[in-house]
Design a protein around this motif. Structure first.
Motif, PDB file in Angstrom:
ATOM      1  N   ILE A 357     -11.884   5.754  -4.831  1.00 50.68           N
ATOM      2  CA  ILE A 357     -11.247   6.769  -5.393  1.00 50.68           C
ATOM      3  C   ILE A 357      -9.568   6.839  -4.745  1.00 50.68           C
ATOM      4  N   PRO A 358      -8.572   6.365  -5.689  1.00 46.45           N
ATOM      5  CA  PRO A 358      -6.957   6.265  -4.691  1.00 46.45           C
ATOM      6  C   PRO A 358      -7.179   6.686  -4.142  1.00 46.45           C
ATOM      7  N   LEU A 359      -6.060   6.714  -2.991  1.00 47.70           N
ATOM      8  CA  LEU A 359      -5.855   8.122  -2.073  1.00 47.70           C
ATOM      9  C   LEU A 359      -4.407   8.123  -2.008  1.00 47.70           C
ATOM     10  N   TYR A 360      -3.422   7.222  -2.699  1.00 51.04           N
ATOM     11  CA  TYR A 360      -2.011   7.289  -2.227  1.00 51.04           C
ATOM     12  C   TYR A 360      -1.458   5.681  -1.812  1.00 51.04           C
ATOM     13  N   PHE A 361       0.154   5.275  -2.780  1.00 49.65           N
ATOM     14  CA  PHE A 361       0.994   4.183  -2.238  1.00 49.65           C
ATOM     15  C   PHE A 361       0.986   4.268  -1.202  1.00 49.65           C
ATOM     16  N   SER A 362       1.592   3.707  -0.558  1.00 53.80           N
ATOM     17  CA  SER A 362       2.297   3.513   0.896  1.00 53.80           C
ATOM     18  C   SER A 362       3.779   3.613   0.100  1.00 53.80           C
ATOM     19  N   ARG A 363       4.840   4.148   0.986  1.00 46.59           N
ATOM     20  CA  ARG A 363       6.376   4.513   0.046  1.00 46.59           C
ATOM     21  C   ARG A 363       7.637   2.887   0.819  1.00 46.59           C
ATOM     22  N   PHE A 364       6.797   2.284   1.148  1.00 58.31           N
ATOM     23  CA  PHE A 364       7.981   1.771   2.098  1.00 58.31           C
ATOM     24  C   PHE A 364       6.876  -0.318   1.609  1.00 58.31           C
ATOM     25  N   LYS A 365       6.011  -0.142   1.028  1.00 55.80           N
ATOM     26  CA  LYS A 365       5.742  -1.356   0.490  1.00 55.80           C
ATOM     27  C   LYS A 365       3.675  -1.655  -0.204  1.00 55.80           C
ATOM     28  N   TRP A 366       4.358  -2.413  -1.665  1.00 54.34           N
ATOM     29  CA  TRP A 366       3.572  -2.225  -2.601  1.00 54.34           C
ATOM     30  C   TRP A 366       2.068  -2.558  -2.028  1.00 54.34           C
ATOM     31  N   GLU A 367       1.593  -0.979  -1.495  1.00 55.52           N
ATOM     32  CA  GLU A 367       0.009  -1.465  -1.179  1.00 55.52           C
ATOM     33  C   GLU A 367      -0.433   0.339  -1.549  1.00 55.52           C
ATOM     34  N   LEU A 368      -2.112   0.041  -2.201  1.00 53.24           N
ATOM     35  CA  LEU A 368      -2.416   1.177  -2.202  1.00 53.24           C
ATOM     36  C   LEU A 368      -3.789   1.131  -1.520  1.00 53.24           C
ATOM     37  N   TYR A 369      -3.895   2.718  -1.164  1.00 49.37           N
ATOM     38  CA  TYR A 369      -5.134   2.780  -0.097  1.00 49.37           C
ATOM     39  C   TYR A 369      -5.997   3.515  -0.935  1.00 49.37           C
ATOM     40  N   ASP A 381      -3.502  -5.118  -0.745  1.00 49.50           N
ATOM     41  CA  ASP A 381      -1.778  -5.302  -0.962  1.00 49.50           C
ATOM     42  C   ASP A 381      -1.983  -6.061  -1.969  1.00 49.50           C
ATOM     43  N   PHE A 382      -0.512  -5.767  -2.643  1.00 47.71           N
ATOM     44  CA  PHE A 382      -0.305  -6.332  -4.480  1.00 47.71           C
ATOM     45  C   PHE A 382      -0.226  -8.234  -3.327  1.00 47.71           C
ATOM     46  N   ASP A 383       1.219  -7.813  -2.431  1.00 44.26           N
ATOM     47  CA  ASP A 383       1.830  -9.198  -1.862  1.00 44.26           C
ATOM     48  C   ASP A 383       0.936  -9.766  -2.513  1.00 44.26           C
ATOM     49  N   ASP A 384      -0.173  -9.968  -1.416  1.00 42.03           N
ATOM     50  CA  ASP A 384      -1.094 -11.273  -1.272  1.00 42.03           C
ATOM     51  C   ASP A 384      -2.520 -11.107  -2.104  1.00 42.03           C
ATOM     52  N   GLY A 385      -2.705 -10.102  -2.700  1.00 42.24           N
ATOM     53  CA  GLY A 385      -3.676  -9.815  -3.126  1.00 42.24           C
ATOM     54  C   GLY A 385      -5.717  -9.676  -2.483  1.00 42.24           C
ATOM     55  N   ASN A 386      -4.866  -9.296  -1.715  1.00 45.90           N
ATOM     56  CA  ASN A 386      -6.010  -9.106  -0.343  1.00 45.90           C
ATOM     57  C   ASN A 386      -6.384  -7.280  -0.440  1.00 45.90           C
ATOM     58  N   MET A 387      -7.534  -7.417  -0.375  1.00 45.33           N
ATOM     59  CA  MET A 387      -8.610  -5.677  -0.264  1.00 45.33           C
ATOM     60  C   MET A 387      -8.965  -6.131   1.319  1.00 45.33           C
ATOM     61  N   LYS A 388      -9.115  -5.047   2.162  1.00 43.36           N
ATOM     62  CA  LYS A 388      -9.098  -4.750   3.414  1.00 43.36           C
ATOM     63  C   LYS A 388      -9.752  -3.062   4.009  1.00 43.36           C
ATOM     64  N   LYS A 389     -10.264  -3.623   4.512  1.00 43.60           N
ATOM     65  CA  LYS A 389     -11.570  -2.216   5.015  1.00 43.60           C
ATOM     66  C   LYS A 389     -10.064  -2.098   6.485  1.00 43.60           C
ATOM     67  N   LEU A 390     -10.163  -0.553   6.365  1.00 49.69           N
ATOM     68  CA  LEU A 390      -9.439   0.109   7.918  1.00 49.69           C
ATOM     69  C   LEU A 390     -10.485  -0.028   8.334  1.00 49.69           C
TER      70      LEU A 390
END
Length: 422
Positions: A357-369, A381-390
């Motif tokens: 479920i999409p939560l929100y985009f970061s305001r300062f980098k191209w990243e989706l939580y 992270d759209f810059d490196d194309g990696n999905m990471k678990k927080l």
């Protein structure tokens, strides 16, 4: 005898002269120390203070008068808002030991987690000048702490505003929130949980919570507006708007699209309009109200929206985040309301992780939580194309079943000039 008295007077005068000389030397030394401190221009101090976290800014206001003046200036508040990251605000049941529950000792709703806790209802009593004996009895078990979750540097952290309330959060914008005032049916409260400033809003149309939707927005020319949509007895949608600071609501024409089964998720403010998803599943379009002229429009989605899809604001665009295939999530962008043309911006391959479920985009980098069904949070992270678990830090909890509002922490006031926080 006279000689002894004269001698004593001379010694006393000498002691006084020495004391005055010592005081004079200390003052000169202190002045030299002050003169040796390099002068920092106001802009330099402002640039240092703007980098402090919001909690430190609140304390720094009271260091000295110049700092107070800087931090409370509209220019500084706007700069701080621009630098503020998104957080997820939520209400958490208050836990603790309560005093004996009776009218005789009924003070401040009879509970505080700590001496610095701010109670919304206690402030309402002060604004209305309600005497203790005339306050309604409300069970303290229904009291909630206002908290927020920060997602940063691969971690999720829970933080507390040290504020409590009884009502639910209805809307959020630029650091301001709108809460239910449970002490008066249908009444609302506008508040900044950081500065703890609060004001009562006039009574509007009363409808059951599941048949209505609120949104708080900021317009450069008109200031803050609270938009209230509700479904009437015939199933059609009515709408009213409150200009924050005015004493009454204005009725406007609701969407003329016939019946709506549901309001869907909380509305999203982006590209000059408020956007609603009319239904939770199998939806072909969104309902949009342009804020300046308060007119409703229907915008067709690029594909059918499903239960786990979302519309959201990102980088001054309206985004549609949708599950294209079983293992893919696509990001569609709507750049303006004039052309109504969606463009597919990105496709995320999620692998074996389904139903995110999409939560929100970061305001300062191209990243989706994104949120997994087990409560885990992932960041793409759209810059490196990696999905990471927080990593979940101590004190956090799974938010799968928690109702949250997208929020930013700021020093903004609804009383500021309309151009100060645009």
């Amino acid at each position: 005898m006279a000689e002894k008295a004269c001698k004593a007077m001379s010694l006393l005068k000498l002691a006084e002269e020495r004391a005055m000389m010592k005081k004079k030397l200390e003052e000169q030394k202190r002045k030299q120390q002050l003169d040796s401190i390099p002068y920092l221009p106001k802009d330099c101090i402002s640039n240092i203070l703007i980098r402090l976290p919001i909690e430190s800014l609140q304390r720094s206001r009271f260091v000295c008068k110049p700092w107070y003046s800087i931090i409370n200036s509209p220019t500084f508040i706007r700069a701080n808002l621009i630098r503020s990251e998104n957080v997820m605000m939520f209400l958490s049941p208050v836990k603790g030991v309560f005093n004996r529950w009776s009218r005789s000792n009924y003070q401040d709703l009879d509970f505080h987690e700590n001496p610095n806790t701010f109670s919304v209802e206690t402030k309402i009593f002060e604004l209305k000048s309600v005497h203790v004996l005339n306050r309604p009895l409300i069970s303290p078990s229904s009291k909630y702490a206002i908290k927020y979750m920060v997602l940063e540097e691969g971690k999720s952290v829970i933080r507390d505003y040290n504020a409590t309330c009884l009502g639910r959060i209805r809307a959020s914008c630029n650091g301001l929130i709108v809460l239910d005032n449970v002490l008066q049916k249908g009444e609302l409260v506008i508040m900044n949980p950081v500065t703890r400033k609060l004001s009562l809003l006039p009574l509007g149309t009363i409808y059951p919570p599941h048949d209505e939707s609120y949104a708080l927005v900021h317009c450069r020319a008109q200031g803050y507006k609270l938009v209230h949509m509700f479904r009437d007895e015939s199933g059609y949608i009515g709408c009213e708007v409150l200009q924050i600071g005015e004493k009454s609501w204005r009725v406007i024409n609701g969407p003329a699209f016939g019946l709506m089964k549901w309001f869907g998720y909380d509305p999203v403010f982006a590209i000059g309009g408020l956007h609603w998803v009319p239904e939770l599943d199998h939806n072909e379009y969104i309902v949009t109200m342009t804020i300046d002229d308060e007119k409703f429009h229907k915008i067709t989605l690029p594909k059918t929206s499903r239960f786990n899809d979302r519309i959201m604001e990102a980088y001054d665009h309206l985004c549609f985040v949708t599950h294209e295939e079983m293992h893919e999530i696509s990001i569609w962008i709507l750049g303006s309301l004039s052309g109504e043309a969606w463009t597919k911006k990105y496709t995320i391959a999620v692998g074996c992780i389904r139903d995110l479920i999409p939560l929100y985009f970061s305001r300062f980098k191209w990243e989706l939580y994104l949120l997994d069904k087990d409560g885990s949070i992932f960041g793409f992270d759209f810059d490196d194309g990696n999905m990471k678990k927080l990593t979940t830090m101590k004190g956090c909890f799974m938010i799968a079943d928690v109702s949250y509002s997208l929020h930013v922490n700021s020093l903004v006031s609804w009383q500021m000039n309309e151009n100060d926080c645009a």
